[in-house]
Design a protein around this motif. Structure first.
Motif, short mmCIF file in Angstrom:
data_model
loop_
_atom_site.label_atom_id
_atom_site.label_comp_id
_atom_site.label_asym_id
_atom_site.label_seq_id
_atom_site.Cartn_x
_atom_site.Cartn_y
_atom_site.Cartn_z
N ASN A 260 0.81 -1.22 0.00
CA ASN A 260 0.00 0.00 0.00
C ASN A 260 0.84 1.27 0.00
OD1 ASN A 260 -2.87 -1.13 0.50
ND2 ASN A 260 -1.55 -2.18 1.98
N GLN A 261 0.34 2.28 -0.67
CA GLN A 261 1.03 3.56 -0.70
C GLN A 261 0.70 4.38 0.55
OE1 GLN A 261 3.28 4.23 -2.88
NE2 GLN A 261 3.77 6.22 -2.00
N VAL A 262 -0.58 4.35 0.93
CA VAL A 262 -1.00 5.09 2.11
C VAL A 262 -1.66 4.12 3.08
CG1 VAL A 262 -2.39 7.00 3.00
CG2 VAL A 262 -1.40 7.15 0.70
N ILE A 263 -1.20 4.14 4.32
CA ILE A 263 -1.74 3.26 5.34
C ILE A 263 -2.34 4.15 6.44
CG2 ILE A 263 -1.16 1.47 7.06
CD1 ILE A 263 1.29 1.94 4.35
N CYS A 264 -3.64 3.99 6.69
CA CYS A 264 -4.29 4.82 7.70
C CYS A 264 -4.56 4.00 8.96
CB CYS A 264 -5.61 5.36 7.18
SG CYS A 264 -5.47 6.17 5.57
N VAL A 265 -4.13 4.50 10.10
CA VAL A 265 -4.40 3.83 11.37
C VAL A 265 -5.00 4.83 12.35
CG1 VAL A 265 -2.56 2.12 11.20
CG2 VAL A 265 -2.09 4.31 12.28
N GLU A 266 -5.57 4.29 13.41
CA GLU A 266 -6.12 5.13 14.45
C GLU A 266 -4.99 5.45 15.41
OE1 GLU A 266 -10.19 4.71 17.06
OE2 GLU A 266 -9.32 2.99 16.07
N SER A 267 -4.86 6.71 15.80
CA SER A 267 -3.84 7.02 16.80
C SER A 267 -4.45 6.68 18.14
CB SER A 267 -3.45 8.49 16.74
OG SER A 267 -4.43 9.27 17.35
N GLN A 305 3.26 6.37 3.08
CA GLN A 305 2.72 7.32 4.05
C GLN A 305 1.88 6.61 5.10
OE1 GLN A 305 2.39 8.56 0.56
NE2 GLN A 305 4.38 9.46 1.04
N LEU A 306 2.19 6.89 6.34
CA LEU A 306 1.36 6.39 7.42
C LEU A 306 0.56 7.59 7.93
CD1 LEU A 306 0.78 3.91 9.31
CD2 LEU A 306 2.24 5.06 10.95
N VAL A 307 -0.76 7.46 7.92
CA VAL A 307 -1.61 8.56 8.37
C VAL A 307 -2.31 8.13 9.64
CG1 VAL A 307 -3.50 10.11 7.77
CG2 VAL A 307 -1.98 9.24 5.99
N LYS A 308 -2.20 8.98 10.67
CA LYS A 308 -2.88 8.65 11.91
C LYS A 308 -4.16 9.46 12.02
CE LYS A 308 1.20 7.32 14.49
NZ LYS A 308 2.06 7.73 15.59
N VAL A 309 -5.25 8.76 12.28
CA VAL A 309 -6.55 9.41 12.40
C VAL A 309 -6.84 9.58 13.89
CG1 VAL A 309 -9.02 9.08 11.98
CG2 VAL A 309 -7.34 8.34 10.28
N SER A 310 -7.39 10.73 14.25
CA SER A 310 -7.65 11.02 15.65
C SER A 310 -8.43 9.90 16.33
CB SER A 310 -8.46 12.31 15.77
OG SER A 310 -9.13 12.33 17.01
N GLN A 311 -8.04 9.58 17.53
CA GLN A 311 -8.70 8.49 18.26
C GLN A 311 -10.14 8.85 18.61
OE1 GLN A 311 -6.15 9.50 22.12
NE2 GLN A 311 -7.69 7.93 22.44
N TRP A 312 -10.49 10.13 18.53
CA TRP A 312 -11.85 10.55 18.88
C TRP A 312 -12.80 10.46 17.69
CZ3 TRP A 312 -11.48 9.90 23.60
CH2 TRP A 312 -10.37 10.34 24.33
N ILE A 355 -11.72 4.56 8.85
CA ILE A 355 -10.38 5.08 9.14
C ILE A 355 -9.66 5.43 7.83
CG2 ILE A 355 -8.10 4.41 10.01
CD1 ILE A 355 -9.65 2.87 12.24
N ARG A 356 -9.87 4.56 6.84
CA ARG A 356 -9.24 4.80 5.54
C ARG A 356 -9.77 6.10 4.93
NH1 ARG A 356 -10.96 3.16 0.43
NH2 ARG A 356 -9.30 3.14 -1.15
N THR A 357 -11.09 6.25 4.94
CA THR A 357 -11.70 7.46 4.37
C THR A 357 -11.23 8.71 5.11
OG1 THR A 357 -13.63 6.11 3.89
CG2 THR A 357 -13.89 8.49 3.68
N ALA A 358 -11.27 8.65 6.44
CA ALA A 358 -10.87 9.81 7.23
C ALA A 358 -9.40 10.12 7.00
CB ALA A 358 -11.13 9.54 8.71
N GLY A 359 -8.59 9.07 6.94
CA GLY A 359 -7.15 9.26 6.73
C GLY A 359 -6.86 9.89 5.39
N LEU A 360 -7.50 9.41 4.36
CA LEU A 360 -7.25 9.92 3.01
C LEU A 360 -7.76 11.36 2.89
CD1 LEU A 360 -8.06 6.82 0.80
CD2 LEU A 360 -5.83 7.73 1.42
N ALA A 361 -8.88 11.67 3.55
CA ALA A 361 -9.41 13.03 3.53
C ALA A 361 -8.43 13.98 4.19
CB ALA A 361 -10.77 13.07 4.24
#
Ligand SMILES: [Zn+2]
Length: 374
Positions: A260-267, A305-312, A355-361
């Protein structure tokens, strides 16, 4: 250029084993003796002992305890430098590090050697005061001459060498694939593609065996030889389980980064979550923190790219299909029906998609992204 550690198994000869045992012992003695001195000075005079004072003390320690001269002085000096770092960390309010602790004889032992205390030639490493090179089982060749090495013995009696080398990361070809990851309990993670990581093979069996051994250990008399033997067995099994877990996490993070090019996870606020007793074991076991740490550095190395999405962000409670939000969703409920669109929803896969949608946004506006900055 970055520094990277390469860790390998080490099988010292009987002669080297003796030298290492001596070195571990001397390093531990210098660490504990200096730590006691620092602690007393602080408690009695409110003074902190400087690094140069500690170094001067080492000279007199060697005069008082001549056996300290049997091992390379570089090891002892490095021990003092490591202790200085431990104190620097402790006094740094940002790090929230613990007060340095005494080293125990039955714990993990380690020594650090800088360039002056070992020789590297033809892929072989010889430490000061040893006659023969260390028998190392290399899993891959080193990319460069190591600038320092750490030799350790774990509680199960296994030896390791970790070589710090210069490393030039190579960016992977760009791929259009992106993924969202929800960190789970029964599975380490679930991806937006619907893949569940599962648990490492053998783990269940090892754990059952460990529980059995620990019950037997509890019945053995303190100080008996049988107890000692059983202790060794338990330590070896612990090491096996830890290896099994680490291996699985390394493989999983590598695959995700490769594909994957972009990996989105929850912080995650892991310290906050571990305080919640019921979740504590599962979370520490699953190794979330380590998993995200690996994703982070592997992303930076490979140009991902690793994108962290807010835990909230309410990733579990939103329907990924229509955006409807449920008010209550207890942790035990793994499936639900969306009232907005009528879809049957798998809690984890839905969350991973959100998480993926939020991360990419967020990523599109350049809001976050640990890998992007590196
Ligand atoms: Zn819906």
């Amino acid at each position: 250029m970055i520094k990277r550690a390469y860790k390998e198994r080490l099988y010292p000869t009987p002669e080297q084993t003796e030298l290492l045992a001596q070195s571990f012992g001397c390093a531990r003695f210098v660490w504990n003796n200096t730590l006691a001195y620092r602690t007393t000075a602080y408690q009695q005079q409110g003074e902190s002992v400087s690094h140069s004072t500690a170094e001067k003390r080492l000279v007199s320690l060697k005069a008082d305890y001549p056996w300290l001269k049997d091992v390379s002085s570089v090891i002892l000096q490095q021990t003092l430098r490591d202790q200085k770092t431990a104190f620097d960390n402790f006094f740094n309010p940002k790090l929230k590090a613990r007060y340095p602790r005494f080293k125990k004889k039955d714990g993990r032992q380690s020594i650090r050697l800088t360039r002056a205390a070992f020789r590297y030639r033809d892929g072989e490493i010889t430490i000061a005061k040893a006659k023969t090179p260390l028998p190392i089982r290399w899993s891959r060749p080193l990319p460069s001459e190591p600038s320092s090495i750490t030799i350790s013995r774990d509680r199960a009696g296994r030896y390791f060498i970790s070589c710090l080398c210069d490393f030039v990361p190579e960016a992977f070809p760009v791929t259009p694939k992106t993924v969202g990851i929800d960190l789970g309990l029964s599975d380490l993670f679930i991806t937006s593609d619907g893949a569940k990581s599962g648990n490492p093979r053998h783990l269940k069996r090892y754990e059952a065996k460990l529980a059995r051994l620990q019950r037997r250990l509890a019945k053995k008399q303190k100080g008996s030889r049988n107890r000692q033997k059983l202790c060794q067995k338990v330590a070896r099994l612990h090491a096996k389980i830890a290896d099994c877990r680490r291996d699985a996490i390394h493989k999983a993070s590598r695959t995700l980064i490769n594909e994957n090019q972009v990996i989105c996870v929850e912080s995650l606020n892991i310290t906050g979550m571990v305080k919640n007793r019921s979740l504590a074991k599962a979370i520490s076991d699953a190794g979330w923190g380590e998993f995200v740490r690996q994703l982070e550095y592997k992303a930076a190395w490979s140009g991902r790219q690793l994108v962290k999405v807010s835990q909230w962000y309410p990733s579990s409670k939103l329907c990924h299909g229509c955006g409807h939000k449920v008010e209550k969703l207890p942790l035990s409920q793994r499936h639900w029906h969306c009232e907005g669109c009528g879809e049957a929803i798998d809690r984890d896969i839905n969350a991973a998609n959100n998480i993926r949608t939020a991360g990419l946004a967020g990523f599109a506006c350049g809001a976050t992204g640990a890998g992007a900055a590196a």
